[in-house]
Design a protein around this motif. Sequence first.
Motif, PDB file in Angstrom:
ATOM      1  N   HIS A  51       0.816  -1.220   0.000  1.00  0.00           N
ATOM      2  CA  HIS A  51       0.000   0.000   0.000  1.00  0.00           C
ATOM      3  C   HIS A  51       0.845   1.265   0.000  1.00  0.00           C
ATOM      4  N   PRO A  69       1.976   6.591  -0.920  1.00  0.00           N
ATOM      5  CA  PRO A  69       0.789   5.739  -0.798  1.00  0.00           C
ATOM      6  C   PRO A  69       0.158   5.459  -2.152  1.00  0.00           C
ATOM      7  N   ASP A  70      -0.458   4.312  -2.278  1.00  0.00           N
ATOM      8  CA  ASP A  70      -1.131   3.907  -3.515  1.00  0.00           C
ATOM      9  C   ASP A  70      -2.273   4.876  -3.811  1.00  0.00           C
ATOM     10  N   LEU A 115      -5.722   3.455  -3.456  1.00  0.00           N
ATOM     11  CA  LEU A 115      -6.128   3.263  -2.063  1.00  0.00           C
ATOM     12  C   LEU A 115      -6.626   4.581  -1.467  1.00  0.00           C
ATOM     13  N   ARG A 150     -10.046   5.503  -2.678  1.00  0.00           N
ATOM     14  CA  ARG A 150     -11.093   4.648  -2.131  1.00  0.00           C
ATOM     15  C   ARG A 150     -11.371   4.914  -0.658  1.00  0.00           C
ATOM     16  N   THR A 151     -10.378   5.412   0.096  1.00  0.00           N
ATOM     17  CA  THR A 151     -10.521   5.495   1.553  1.00  0.00           C
ATOM     18  C   THR A 151     -10.643   6.908   2.110  1.00  0.00           C
ATOM     19  N   THR A 193      -7.102   6.274   6.031  1.00  0.00           N
ATOM     20  CA  THR A 193      -6.560   5.169   5.235  1.00  0.00           C
ATOM     21  C   THR A 193      -5.866   4.122   6.101  1.00  0.00           C
ATOM     22  N   HIS A 217      -8.609   1.574   7.571  1.00  0.00           N
ATOM     23  CA  HIS A 217      -8.722   0.539   6.540  1.00  0.00           C
ATOM     24  C   HIS A 217      -7.562  -0.450   6.510  1.00  0.00           C
ATOM     25  N   VAL A 218      -6.347   0.013   6.766  1.00  0.00           N
ATOM     26  CA  VAL A 218      -5.191  -0.881   6.669  1.00  0.00           C
ATOM     27  C   VAL A 218      -4.934  -1.591   8.001  1.00  0.00           C
TER      28      VAL A 218
END
Length: 426
Positions: free
Chosen positions: A278, A319-320, A323, A326-327, A347, A351-352
């Motif tokens: 990620h 960071p991606d 990702l 989406r977050t 994020t 989420h992670v």
Amino acid sequence: MNTRGVPGDNGLCLNPFRGLRYVPERVGSIAAVTSPPYDVVVRPDGLLHLESADPHNIVRLILPQAETPAERHKQAADTLERWLAEGVLAPDPEPALYVYEQRKGEILQRGLIGALALSEPDEGVVLPHEDVMPHVVADRAALMRTTAANLEPLLLTYRGDGSDSGAGAVIDRIALERPLLATTTEDGFSHRLWSVTAPDDLARISHDLTRHQALIADGHHRWATYLLLRDEQRVPGAWNYGLVLLIDTARYPLRVRAIHRLLNRLPVADALAAVEGHMRVRDIDGPLDNALDALADAAAQGNAFLLAGAGGFHLLDRPDPALLARTVPSGRPEAWRSLDATVLHSTLLEHVWRIPDSPEEVTYIHATEAAVEQAERRGGTAVLMHPVREDVVRDLARQGVTMPRKSTSFGPKPATGLVLRSLSLD
């Protein structure tokens, strides 16, 4: 989205008050009875150190120790009442604003301590920039309600126009006079305090401040507490004002530092394993200063975090983008969506790592060394942050956008214990 503009003639209203101050003859020294703000004291070591510095240290009021919250708050109220009866604390003879100076090396900060008229954020007079934690507000409110006192000033900033006829001119002239008190605390900062009581000086300050709005630099939970208690009382009077230190950052710029996170139950190895794929992960050689330099370099290019604990330092960056898309919540300014604190909470935490932002899971720590030390001792993970620029904070606040809680640490912070405000005296 409403932009909070300059408030014009309905700006800041800073009132004189009869300050409660330590009587020098009744304590070991003024320095020995002071404390950092309540949320900066590193427990338990810092608390014990302050308690042992002097039996009348202000920490016994701002962080009383007892079995239950109700007992703690009552203990603080009883202690305050006893110190007043014994002459340890005494009110000044007449209402005043207080010029307060902090100095250390090249750092010089001067401002005004007074009772500021309370206002809601949408009035555009006092602008918050961070969210608050309800349980902290509830605890501070219970303490303030029980003691009927403002025990420590909030730190607020405004941007003056450099005029020689306004509040700044009064402050600098008063600072040439003999102070009410002068002391040096163990962190190396010297502190001086003067009272302003002359009607002409008070009028000049009042006229100048009505043209300005302020940013809450430090004390969001206490400001929320002021508003909560004002709404409870619902009557004109002392509860409609709160104790603040007001700094003109055009004259005296503050430093902005980060507040770090300690993930109490997440070992570093698990944190790194979860983030793999990620974000880019790199091991960084110590010492701490070298690792922080690497964080600063990475943060200049985008979101970056330094993880510390057992096993050294690890830099997360790049960071991606998918990702993040989406977050990170949409519908906010890009400046908010790209904040390190936003990415960390939305994020990584949510989420992670799937860690709730609760006191049991996440501890907020101002001192970098303390965050690393506690992570190593507890087997958790310290997430070290890079500070946000003040102009970003102010711009978001003017747009009515609050940052994730504990995103910034402005300083130097006022020492607690130099002047208190009793609501029964106003």
